[in-house]
Structures are given as C-alpha cells and as structure tokens.
Design a protein around this motif. Structure first.
Motif: not given
Length: 242
Positions: A127-139
């Motif tokens: 969850v934090t990797a996707l939020s940080n690297d891409v955006g929270f909307e894609v978690v």
C-alpha cells in the motif's frame, strides 16, 4: 510568570453529538440519564436502518449470495478493500469468509466452508509503495491487476461511495471480468454511477457511524447466505475452495 492558556472551547461538532456534556454545571444523574437516552436513540436508529435496508434490498442480497456461491464453487477468490474504517471492515470481510466456523442455525451444528478471501488493505509495504511511487488512487486497482482474474470477486466498502481508489478498483475489476460487489452510504456516490458494480447495496444514511454498522450487517448476511447456498451446491463441511 506566564499564565497557562485557558482550555480550548469544545468543538461544535462534538458538542452537537453530546450536548449533555456541555450544558453547564454537572448534574451526574442528569448526565447519566442523557447518556442512556442517547444510547437508546442510536440503537433505535440502527435497528430502523437495518430494517429499511432489509425491506429494500433483502431479495437482492440473497441473489448476490447465490452468485458468490456459484463463483466460489467455480474456484473464485474474494478481494476486499476500503479506506479508514472501511479498511478495517474489508479485513473483517476477508477473515469472515476465510475462517471456518458455524452457521447460527440454532442447533450448534452447521459447520461452514472456509473460502479464499483476502484484504487488499493488509500489506502495508504494498500500500505504501504504490501510494509513494504511483499514487494512492491505484493502491487497490494495481493489486487487482496483479492478482485478480476473470470470475474472482471484488468487494469494496465506502461510506460516501466517492473514494477514487475504489472507483479505480471497480473499473479494473470490470475490465478483468470479475464479479463486483459494493457497499456504500448516502446515495451511493460515484459507485452508483459507475456501471461496473454488479451489486451495489446503499445504506440510506448521512451518518458514517450508522452506515458502517449497517454495512457490517449486510456483509455478515452475505456470508451466511453464501454458506447456505454452498451447502445446496453439495459442498461438504470444511471444504477448501482455495
């Protein structure tokens, strides 16, 4: 010598919820009576709301449970997701479907079938990797893209129905041919407009607390009716569809 700051005035929203705490000099008996009255009123609200949801959506909930049972019997896995309190509910959904137990049939029997169910909120690293690297909307959407397959089940919970990451997840689930189930509040928000949620159950309330309490009832009923439907499929107690 400095004088300590005076206590902050109570937040208006808190005062509106618990006016008896800010009504002047404390009268313990009056406060306890007000607490009892407030508790009873909230209990009456949730009972009435659950009854309203049952009257309006009871047949659809039963039909959805039969669809879920068919999916599980065909090898489906369930992926649950939500934000905040709904993230906790998503984890409860996964634990409920995954953990064997007993149906409340009044006889002490009725062993349930453990079903493959996962909460997309549980892996903090993902969850934090996707939020940080891409955006929270894609978690949630990215996890469904990686793990979901046609015939699997995507179950998302939201009080507003407007969470962007749930909208993205349902769109991804629709593209992958997954069965989609949504639980929302208010008027359903964007989840009601998507066209990618096969079964959407809307709790008609503007109270986050009452919405989440009613949603808990909905997904417990879904689980119980799914278990009954699996029995009709001929699934023996303790069967593992994973």
């Amino acid at each position: 010598m400095s004088v300590p700051d005076a206590p902050d005035a109570p937040d208006a929203s808190v005062e509106s919820l618990y006016p008896f705490l800010y009504a002047g000099p404390t009268d313990l008996e009056a406060v306890l009576a007000a607490v009892r009255r407030s508790t009873a009123e909230k209990a009456e609200e949730i009972v009435a709301l659950r009854r309203e949801v049952l009257d309006r959506d009871g047949a659809r909930i039963a039909a959805c449970a039969r669809v879920l049972a068919d999916a599980f019997a065909s090898g489906a896995r369930l992926f649950a997701f939500g934000n905040g309190g709904s993230a906790t509910d998503a984890q409860d959904v996964a634990a409920l479907f995954l953990s064997p137990g007993f149906l409340p049939d009044g006889s002490g029997g009725g062993a349930t079938v453990p079903l493959p169910a996962f909460a997309l909120t549980g892996d903090v690293a993902v969850v934090t990797a996707l939020s940080n690297d891409v955006g929270f909307e894609v978690v949630f959407a990215r996890q469904l893209a990686a793990s979901g397959r046609a015939g699997d089940i995507a179950l998302g919970l939201s009080t507003s129905g407007n969470s962007r990451n749930l909208v993205a997840a349902f769109e991804e689930a629709g593209r992958r041919g997954m069965t989609t189930v949504g639980l929302a509040g208010y008027d359903g928000g964007q989840m009601a407009e998507l066209g990618t949620v096969d079964d959407l159950f809307v709790v008609p309330s503007s109270s986050v607390h009452r919405i989440q309490e009613a949603q808990t009832t909905v997904y417990h009923v879904l689980w119980e009716l799914t278990q009954h439907a699996l029995v009709r499929h001929g699934a023996p107690a303790g069967s593992d569809f994973s």
